[in-house]
Design an enzyme around this catalytic site. Sequence first.
Site, short mmCIF file in Angstrom:
data_model
loop_
_atom_site.label_atom_id
_atom_site.label_comp_id
_atom_site.label_asym_id
_atom_site.label_seq_id
_atom_site.Cartn_x
_atom_site.Cartn_y
_atom_site.Cartn_z
N LYS A 6 0.86 -1.21 0.00
CA LYS A 6 0.00 0.00 0.00
C LYS A 6 0.89 1.24 0.00
O LYS A 6 2.06 1.19 0.41
CB LYS A 6 -0.92 0.03 1.23
N SER A 99 2.17 -6.65 6.95
CA SER A 99 0.72 -6.62 7.19
C SER A 99 -0.02 -7.29 6.03
O SER A 99 -1.01 -7.98 6.23
CB SER A 99 0.22 -5.17 7.30
N ASP A 132 -2.39 -1.84 10.28
CA ASP A 132 -2.54 -1.80 8.83
C ASP A 132 -3.15 -3.08 8.26
O ASP A 132 -3.45 -3.14 7.06
CB ASP A 132 -1.17 -1.58 8.16
C1 LIG Z 1 2.48 4.47 9.67
C2 LIG Z 1 1.56 3.48 9.02
C3 LIG Z 1 0.61 4.22 8.06
O1 LIG Z 1 -0.12 3.35 7.25
O2 LIG Z 1 2.19 2.50 8.19
P1 LIG Z 1 3.70 1.91 8.03
O3 LIG Z 1 4.69 3.00 7.95
O4 LIG Z 1 3.94 1.01 9.21
O5 LIG Z 1 3.65 1.12 6.76
C4 LIG Z 1 0.68 2.76 10.08
O6 LIG Z 1 -0.04 3.70 10.85
C5 LIG Z 1 1.43 1.82 11.00
O7 LIG Z 1 0.72 0.64 11.07
P2 LIG Z 1 1.42 -0.74 11.59
O8 LIG Z 1 2.78 -0.86 11.05
O9 LIG Z 1 0.44 -1.83 11.32
O10 LIG Z 1 1.51 -0.42 13.14
P3 LIG Z 1 1.34 -1.36 14.42
O11 LIG Z 1 2.14 -2.60 14.20
O12 LIG Z 1 -0.09 -1.48 14.79
O13 LIG Z 1 2.05 -0.45 15.53
C6 LIG Z 1 3.45 -0.26 15.60
C7 LIG Z 1 3.69 0.89 16.57
O14 LIG Z 1 3.40 2.14 15.91
C8 LIG Z 1 2.75 3.03 16.78
N1 LIG Z 1 1.42 3.38 16.22
C9 LIG Z 1 0.87 2.64 15.20
C10 LIG Z 1 -0.36 2.99 14.67
C11 LIG Z 1 -1.02 4.11 15.21
N2 LIG Z 1 -2.21 4.51 14.72
N3 LIG Z 1 -0.47 4.83 16.20
C12 LIG Z 1 0.75 4.48 16.71
O15 LIG Z 1 1.25 5.15 17.62
C13 LIG Z 1 2.65 2.34 18.12
O16 LIG Z 1 3.75 2.75 18.88
C14 LIG Z 1 2.78 0.88 17.79
O17 LIG Z 1 3.36 0.14 18.83
N1 LIG Z 2 5.96 -11.27 6.63
C1 LIG Z 2 6.77 -10.28 6.97
N2 LIG Z 2 7.35 -9.52 6.02
C2 LIG Z 2 8.15 -8.50 6.35
N3 LIG Z 2 8.45 -8.14 7.61
C3 LIG Z 2 7.91 -8.83 8.61
C4 LIG Z 2 7.03 -9.92 8.32
N4 LIG Z 2 6.62 -10.40 9.50
C5 LIG Z 2 7.19 -9.65 10.46
N5 LIG Z 2 7.99 -8.71 9.94
C6 LIG Z 2 8.71 -7.70 10.73
O1 LIG Z 2 7.94 -6.50 10.68
C7 LIG Z 2 8.77 -5.36 10.53
C8 LIG Z 2 8.03 -4.30 9.66
O2 LIG Z 2 7.88 -4.82 8.40
P1 LIG Z 2 6.99 -4.27 7.16
O3 LIG Z 2 5.58 -4.70 7.31
O4 LIG Z 2 7.69 -4.71 5.94
O5 LIG Z 2 7.14 -2.70 7.27
P2 LIG Z 2 6.18 -1.45 7.44
O6 LIG Z 2 5.39 -1.65 8.71
O7 LIG Z 2 7.13 -0.29 7.52
O8 LIG Z 2 5.33 -1.32 6.25
C9 LIG Z 2 10.07 -5.85 9.93
O9 LIG Z 2 11.15 -5.25 10.56
C10 LIG Z 2 10.08 -7.37 10.16
O10 LIG Z 2 11.05 -7.76 11.11
#
Ligand SMILES: C[C@@](CO)(OP(=O)(O)O)[C@H](O)COP(=O)(O)OP(=O)(O)OC[C@H]1O[C@@H](n2ccc(N)nc2=O)[C@H](O)[C@@H]1O
Ligand SMILES: Nc1ncnc2c1ncn2[C@@H]1O[C@H](COP(=O)(O)OP(=O)(O)O)[C@@H](O)[C@H]1O
Length: 284
Positions: A6, A99, A132
């Site tokens: 995404k 995710s 996510d």
């Molecule tokens: C920033 C975003 C935007 O789409 O994406 P990524 O950069 O990870 O792809 C998301 O909010 C990331 O979602 P995701 O990666 O699933 O987060 P989670 O595993 O639920 O949370 C990881 C950590 O991020 C923080 N967190 C996450 C989501 C949220 N709305 N508020 C937070 O403060 C929290 O500290 C949590 O412990």
């Molecule tokens: N199936 C998976 N693919 C990638 N990373 C994973 C997976 N399962 C757990 N992880 C862990 O989740 C962390 C975040 O991964 P990713 O989902 O790729 O990033 P983001 O949350 O930034 O989009 C990585 O550091 C990795 O150690």
Amino acid sequence: MKAPAKINLSLDVLHKRSDGYHEVNMVMTTIDLADRVELTDLYSDTIQIISHNRFVPDDERNLAYQAAKLLKEKLGVRRGVAISITKHIPVAAGLAGGSSDAAATLRGLNKLWGLGLSLDELAEIGAEIGSDVPFCVYGGTAVARGRGEKIEHIPAPPPCWVILAKPTIGVSTADVYRNLQLQSVHHPDVDGMVAAIKEKNYEKICALAGNVLESVTLNMHPKVAQIKEQMKRFGADVSLMSGSGPTVFGLIQHDSRLQRVYNGLRGFCEQVYAVRLIGERHEQ
Ligand SMILES: C[C@@](CO)(OP(=O)(O)O)[C@H](O)COP(=O)(O)OP(=O)(O)OC[C@H]1O[C@@H](n2ccc(N)nc2=O)[C@H](O)[C@@H]1O
Ligand SMILES: Nc1ncnc2c1ncn2[C@@H]1O[C@H](COP(=O)(O)OP(=O)(O)O)[C@@H](O)[C@H]1O
């Protein structure tokens, strides 16, 4: 199963909640860069992860493992599965690769085990794995609120190219949220973005793209800011960091521009991809 990445076309953070998460308001859409998740029945009642990527854990830390475990527990399934993950989405990149693997595992096991759950039910289970995951269960284009798990579907944006540039920088999502200074950020116009998408107004989508988390990651890693600038300079219609970064994406409508932007970035950044925006939801 195909597990697409995404991007966040608009990402606003409203406030920090008492449970430690942040209340978000964001627009997400799927792109044609996908991992492949293969599910195979096992005779023993175990979950096995097969991944040949050194950045991806092959144990209970893997989000796909957590998805299978949750589904087994919740539905009392006594079957084993081997989950083979072929990564194409860069890891820890702001593209929700992990995710999406978890979401694909939920959708796939629902079929393989004949559980008959709806996407809404799978999304609810997915929310226990990560914020996510619910969006990734549906795919498509949506506004995500709450901590990201409240999904409102909207139509796909007009078709275009998406250029992605991922520098070799590690960014922790938790660190980015923790370092966000909400009193001094510029909040993007999320409602305006939704209207622009509904109107299929590409120029307006480009003009309104914004991400409050850039204020943190671009400061911590000047290379990300440079990539964002270069992408625009080489000819992308807009460039923006996805999620918490460090990947920067650019939108391009005209094929003639694509090669120039791609080649320009290749000399500057280690991982560069040119893919199409999908924006359409998965089938049930
Ligand atoms: C920033 C975003 C935007 O789409 O994406 P990524 O950069 O990870 O792809 C998301 O909010 C990331 O979602 P995701 O990666 O699933 O987060 P989670 O595993 O639920 O949370 C990881 C950590 O991020 C923080 N967190 C996450 C989501 C949220 N709305 N508020 C937070 O403060 C929290 O500290 C949590 O412990
Ligand atoms: N199936 C998976 N693919 C990638 N990373 C994973 C997976 N399962 C757990 N992880 C862990 O989740 C962390 C975040 O991964 P990713 O989902 O790729 O990033 P983001 O949350 O930034 O989009 C990585 O550091 C990795 O150690």
